[in-house]
Design an enzyme around this catalytic site. Structure first.
Site, PDB file in Angstrom:
ATOM      1  N   HIS A   1       0.847  -1.204   0.000  1.00 55.90           N
ATOM      2  CA  HIS A   1       0.000   0.000   0.000  1.00 55.90           C
ATOM      3  C   HIS A   1       0.884   1.257   0.000  1.00 55.90           C
ATOM      4  O   HIS A   1       0.635   2.203  -0.753  1.00 55.90           O
ATOM      5  CB  HIS A   1      -0.867   0.061   1.268  1.00 55.90           C
ATOM      6  CG  HIS A   1      -1.952  -0.984   1.354  1.00 55.90           C
ATOM      7  ND1 HIS A   1      -2.184  -1.732   2.483  1.00 55.90           N
ATOM      8  CD2 HIS A   1      -2.892  -1.381   0.447  1.00 55.90           C
ATOM      9  CE1 HIS A   1      -3.223  -2.539   2.284  1.00 55.90           C
ATOM     10  NE2 HIS A   1      -3.665  -2.350   1.056  1.00 55.90           N
TER      11      HIS A   1
ATOM     12  N   LYS B   1     -18.204  -5.619   7.912  1.00 57.60           N
ATOM     13  CA  LYS B   1     -16.927  -6.305   8.173  1.00 57.60           C
ATOM     14  C   LYS B   1     -16.518  -6.099   9.625  1.00 57.60           C
ATOM     15  O   LYS B   1     -16.867  -5.086  10.233  1.00 57.60           O
ATOM     16  CB  LYS B   1     -15.832  -5.714   7.272  1.00 57.60           C
ATOM     17  CG  LYS B   1     -15.871  -6.211   5.835  1.00 57.60           C
ATOM     18  CD  LYS B   1     -14.606  -5.766   5.107  1.00 57.60           C
ATOM     19  CE  LYS B   1     -14.653  -6.074   3.621  1.00 57.60           C
ATOM     20  NZ  LYS B   1     -13.509  -5.489   2.903  1.00 57.60           N
TER      21      LYS B   1
ATOM     22  N   ARG C   1      -2.341  -6.428  -8.053  1.00 53.24           N
ATOM     23  CA  ARG C   1      -1.296  -7.415  -7.761  1.00 53.24           C
ATOM     24  C   ARG C   1      -1.348  -8.607  -8.707  1.00 53.24           C
ATOM     25  O   ARG C   1      -0.383  -8.956  -9.346  1.00 53.24           O
ATOM     26  CB  ARG C   1      -1.435  -7.934  -6.319  1.00 53.24           C
ATOM     27  CG  ARG C   1      -1.031  -6.956  -5.269  1.00 53.24           C
ATOM     28  CD  ARG C   1      -1.608  -7.319  -3.944  1.00 53.24           C
ATOM     29  NE  ARG C   1      -3.058  -7.253  -3.975  1.00 53.24           N
ATOM     30  CZ  ARG C   1      -3.851  -7.474  -2.948  1.00 53.24           C
ATOM     31  NH1 ARG C   1      -3.346  -7.814  -1.794  1.00 53.24           N
ATOM     32  NH2 ARG C   1      -5.156  -7.370  -3.069  1.00 53.24           N
TER      33      ARG C   1
ATOM     34  N   SER D   1      -3.206  -7.725   3.223  1.00 54.18           N
ATOM     35  CA  SER D   1      -3.502  -7.503   4.643  1.00 54.18           C
ATOM     36  C   SER D   1      -3.857  -8.821   5.321  1.00 54.18           C
ATOM     37  O   SER D   1      -3.521  -9.030   6.492  1.00 54.18           O
ATOM     38  CB  SER D   1      -4.641  -6.491   4.794  1.00 54.18           C
ATOM     39  OG  SER D   1      -4.238  -5.239   4.300  1.00 54.18           O
TER      40      SER D   1
HETATM   41  P1  ADP Z   1      -9.974  -3.365  -0.427  1.00 54.77           P
HETATM   42  O1  ADP Z   1     -10.840  -3.848   0.687  1.00 54.77           O
HETATM   43  O2  ADP Z   1     -10.501  -2.161  -1.172  1.00 54.77           O
HETATM   44  O3  ADP Z   1      -9.467  -4.452  -1.357  1.00 54.77           O
HETATM   45  P2  ADP Z   1      -7.249  -3.185   0.492  1.00 54.77           P
HETATM   46  O4  ADP Z   1      -6.758  -2.420   1.663  1.00 54.77           O
HETATM   47  O5  ADP Z   1      -7.061  -4.661   0.538  1.00 54.77           O
HETATM   48  O6  ADP Z   1      -8.737  -2.752   0.350  1.00 54.77           O
HETATM   49  O7  ADP Z   1      -6.571  -2.655  -0.846  1.00 54.77           O
HETATM   50  C1  ADP Z   1      -6.695  -1.328  -1.288  1.00 54.77           C
HETATM   51  C2  ADP Z   1      -6.076  -1.195  -2.680  1.00 54.77           C
HETATM   52  O8  ADP Z   1      -4.687  -1.496  -2.602  1.00 54.77           O
HETATM   53  C3  ADP Z   1      -6.638  -2.157  -3.720  1.00 54.77           C
HETATM   54  O9  ADP Z   1      -6.628  -1.494  -4.965  1.00 54.77           O
HETATM   55  C4  ADP Z   1      -5.641  -3.301  -3.735  1.00 54.77           C
HETATM   56  O10 ADP Z   1      -5.643  -3.995  -4.973  1.00 54.77           O
HETATM   57  C5  ADP Z   1      -4.355  -2.537  -3.514  1.00 54.77           C
HETATM   58  N1  ADP Z   1      -3.297  -3.343  -2.905  1.00 54.77           N
HETATM   59  C6  ADP Z   1      -3.394  -4.163  -1.841  1.00 54.77           C
HETATM   60  N2  ADP Z   1      -2.225  -4.736  -1.559  1.00 54.77           N
HETATM   61  C7  ADP Z   1      -1.331  -4.277  -2.480  1.00 54.77           C
HETATM   62  C8  ADP Z   1       0.064  -4.518  -2.749  1.00 54.77           C
HETATM   63  N3  ADP Z   1       0.771  -5.388  -2.031  1.00 54.77           N
HETATM   64  N4  ADP Z   1       0.635  -3.853  -3.785  1.00 54.77           N
HETATM   65  C9  ADP Z   1      -0.104  -3.003  -4.548  1.00 54.77           C
HETATM   66  N5  ADP Z   1      -1.404  -2.738  -4.367  1.00 54.77           N
HETATM   67  C10 ADP Z   1      -2.028  -3.367  -3.342  1.00 54.77           C
END
Ligand code: ADP
Length: 182
Positions: A26, A50, A99, A137
Site C-alpha cells: 500500500h 466487516k 497485484r 492484509s
Molecule cells: P480493499 O478492501 O478495497 O481491497 P485493500 O486495503 O485490501 O482494500 O486494498 C486497497 C487497494 O490497494 C486495492 O486497490 C488493492 O488492490 C491494492 N493493494 C493491496 N495490496 C497491495 C500490494 N501489495 N501492492 C499493490 N497494491 C495493493
C-alpha cells in the site's frame, strides 16, 4: 454532464481501501501516487458488515503516522460509496493497486460499477512493484496471529515499523481464541 462535475480535480487522487492493516505494498502505491498527482487522499472505508482487526480510528492514526513524512498526502475515513466520497471532496481520480490476475478481475468489475455511478471519476491503476505483489492484509494478519513470539522481524518484510508495533499491542490485548473441540 452534471454541473458539479466541473469542480472535480484530476490532479487529486483518492486511494481507497480497508488498509487493515497498511502494508508496504500500500505504502509503495501511495509513494508512487505522490509523484504522479498533486494531492493524494488515503481513504479508509468504514464497512459495518466487516469486523476489522483495527478500528477505523486506529487505522487512521497508524496511517497518518506512516505517511507523515510524505508531502501532499492526507488520510480520511469515509462511509458509503467511494465515488460519493471522491465527489464530496472534489477529487477526480480513484487510485487503485493491482497485484494478481484475480485483482484485475475484481477491480475491473468495480471500475465498471464506479463508472456507471459517476462517469466523471477516472480510475488509475498502479501495478504492484515486484517485491510487494505477494503482500496482502490477510497474509499479514495470518503471520501476526499464527507466528510465534519473537517472529516480529518477519513482519518487517510486509509492513512499516508503526504497523508492527500496532499489531504487537493489538494481539497482546486480544482475548485468546477458545480451543476448538477435538
Ligand atoms: P480493499 O478492501 O478495497 O481491497 P485493500 O486495503 O485490501 O482494500 O486494498 C486497497 C487497494 O490497494 C486495492 O486497490 C488493492 O488492490 C491494492 N493493494 C493491496 N495490496 C497491495 C500490494 N501489495 N501492492 C499493490 N497494491 C495493493
Amino acid at each position: 454532464m452534471p454541473a458539479e462535475s466541473l469542480s472535480l480535480n484530476r490532479r487529486h487522487a483518492v486511494y481507497a481501501g480497508s488498509f487493515d492493516p497498511l502494508s508496504l505494498g500500500h505504502l509503495d502505491v501511495i509513494r508512487r501516487g505522490v509523484s504522479l498527482f498533486d494531492r493524494i487522499t488515503v481513504a479508509i472505508g468504514i464497512n459495518p458488515a466487516k469486523s476489522p482487526l483495527f478500528s477505523h480510528q486506529e487505522r487512521l492514526s497508524i496511517i497518518r503516522e506512516v505517511v507523515a513524512p510524505l508531502p501532499r498526502v492526507e488520510v480520511a475515513c469515509f462511509e458509503g460509496l467511494a465515488v460519493n466520497f471522491l465527489r464530496s471532496i472534489g477529487a477526480g481520480v480513484m487510485l487503485r493497486g493491482l497485484r494478481t490476475l484475480t485483482d484485475i478481475e475484481s477491480e475491473f468489475t468495480m471500475t465498471l460499477a464506479n463508472h456507471a455511478l459517476d462517469p466523471d471519476i477516472e480510475t488509475v491503476f498502479l501495478m504492484a512493484s515486484e517485491g510487494y505483489s505477494h503482500i496482502s492484509s490477510s497474509l499479514i494478519k495470518q503471520v501476526a496471529l499464527l507466528g510465534q513470539e519473537g517472529q516480529e522481524e518477519s513482519l518487517a518484510k510486509f509492513v512499516p515499523p508503526a504497523v508492527i508495533l500496532a499489531l504487537r499491542n493489538k494481539l497482546r490485548v486480544r482475548p485468546s481464541m477458545p480451543a476448538s473441540p477435538a
